[in-house]
Design an enzyme around this catalytic site. Structure first.
Site, PDB file in Angstrom:
ATOM      1  N   SER A 134       0.841  -1.197   0.000  1.00  0.00           N
ATOM      2  CA  SER A 134       0.000   0.000   0.000  1.00  0.00           C
ATOM      3  C   SER A 134       0.874   1.244   0.000  1.00  0.00           C
ATOM      4  CB  SER A 134      -0.866  -0.028   1.259  1.00  0.00           C
ATOM      5  OG  SER A 134      -1.434   1.236   1.489  1.00  0.00           O
ATOM      6  N   TYR A 156      -1.680  -1.095  10.375  1.00  0.00           N
ATOM      7  CA  TYR A 156      -1.810  -1.361   8.929  1.00  0.00           C
ATOM      8  C   TYR A 156      -0.584  -0.818   8.193  1.00  0.00           C
ATOM      9  CZ  TYR A 156      -3.841  -1.350   4.214  1.00  0.00           C
ATOM     10  OH  TYR A 156      -4.075  -1.549   2.864  1.00  0.00           O
TER      11      TYR A 156
END
Ligand code: NDP
Ligand SMILES: CC(C)CCC[C@@H](C)[C@H]1CC[C@H]2C3=CC[C@H]4[C@H](C)C(=O)CC[C@]4(C)[C@H]3CC[C@]12C
Length: 304
Positions: A134, A156
């Site tokens: 990401s 995350y």
């Protein structure tokens, strides 16, 4: 397995001659990873591509104040592309005593690779690993002293940064054995993950705004089809031609054209090597716990 069955049916509708096998695997559970890997080894003797796409972002919290502050700053495009400073998550422990985000987004995949090494590291044949990372991966969210991110609020981002580093380390250790690893970012895609941040009706309402934003940041790919661009592009490339230090981004232009672009990752060799060693150590600990747990179960079973 219902969703997997549906995906298989959809694939067979467009590619009737394809052979699609299904396998149950919970990457967030070490026991499940080991069992699935056993099954893979029993079924196949070679792996060409291993796509590591599973990922979670539990209990996301959007910092609305930071969002509006960012909206009127010079950093606005970067904010939309990376969500820097906008998102925090609440993480829990899983049944193995590991942080759930770390276990699911990174460690489960690492354990799977380790188990499947015999099928992935064949000298006469190139195998490929592709991580869905990401642009939210950030060095400042990761700490070598807390690789599971037990003490922070950005598990995350930390787990994705760790996957970027692990990919680099895998290339260093395994290229000579025919294994090549790459990372991609699909861009901002409407999926269950984003519907966990804001409800789906809200995303539907603001869709015209997002098409507008896409003119300024090509990272708003928005559909899973567009987001998969880099996954497909990598499939077509020769492994030797890829840059192990690059993240390959799926991008969609304002006019809706999809393309893939490599961006250099902010990682250093020393830290990625340290992470690799830490993961090997943790693997030993987890395997020990699992074998003790299985021995206990067997003993209890014999007693009953
Ligand atoms: N959406 C976005 O904007 C972005 C997403 N990503 C990444 O893309 C990847 C896919 O996410 P996305 O499709 O958006 O999100 P979804 O929540 O829609 O999908 C997550 C996927 O991961 C699988 N998964 C989750 N937990 C586990 C587990 N414990 N074991 C096995 N599989 C699991 C799910 O399987 P199942 O359906 O069986 O539950 C599902 O296929 C993730 O790695 C995410 O971090 C990266 C950048 C942006
Ligand atoms: C007017 C709208 C566009 C307002 C939406 C605000 C936020 C909810 C979103 C703005 C940027 C978004 C994100 C950017 C990067 C994604 C990253 C690549 C990822 O891996 C997961 C999702 C993102 C963090 C995503 C999440 C929503 C935003 C923060």
């Amino acid at each position: 397995m219902q969703r997997a069955e549906a995906a298989r049916s959809a694939l067979l509708t467009s590619l009737p001659d394809a052979h699609v096998d299904l396998l149950h695997l919970d990457v967030g559970s070490a026991q499940s990873v080991l069992a699935a890997a056993q099954e893979v080894k029993a079924r196949y003797n070679r792996i060409d591509f291993l796509y590591l796409n599973a990922g979670i972002m539990p209990n996301p919290q959007l910092n609305v104040k930071a969002f509006f502050k960012g909206l009127f700053s010079r950093n606005v495009i970067n904010m939309f592309a990376t969500a820097e400073g906008l998102l925090t998550q609440q993480d829990l422990l899983n049944s193995d005593g590991l942080q759930e985000v770390f276990a699911t987004n990174l460690f489960g995949h690492f354990l799977l690779i380790r188990e499947l090494e015999p099928l992935l590291c064949e000298a006469d044949h190139a195998s490929r690993i592709v991580w869905t990372s990401s642009s939210n991966a950030r060095r400042s969210a990761f700490s070598m002293e807390d690789i599971q991110h037990r003490n922070g609020t950005e598990p995350y981002s930390s787990s994705k940064y760790a996957s970027d580093m692990l990919s680099l380390a895998l290339n260093r250790h395994k290229n000579s054995q025919g294994l090549f690893s790459s990372v991609i970012c699909p861009g901002l895609v409407m999926t269950n993950l984003t519907y966990g941040i804001l409800p789906s009706f809200f995303w539907t309402i603001i869709m015209p705004i997002m098409w507008l934003i896409r003119i300024f940041t090509n990272t708003f790919t928005l559909t899973p089809y567009n987001g998969a661009e880099a996954l497909h592009w990598l499939f077509l490339q020769k492994p030797e031609s890829l840059d192990p230090r690059a993240k390959y981004h799926s991008l969609t232009s304002g006019l809706g054209t999809n393309y893939t672009q490599p961006h250099p990752m902010d990682i250093d060799e020393g830290m990625s090597e340290d992470l690799y060693s830490e993961l090997l150590e943790l693997e030993k600990v987890v395997r020990k716990i699992l074998s003790e747990r299985n021995a206990d179960k067997e003993a209890n079973g014999q007693r009953e």
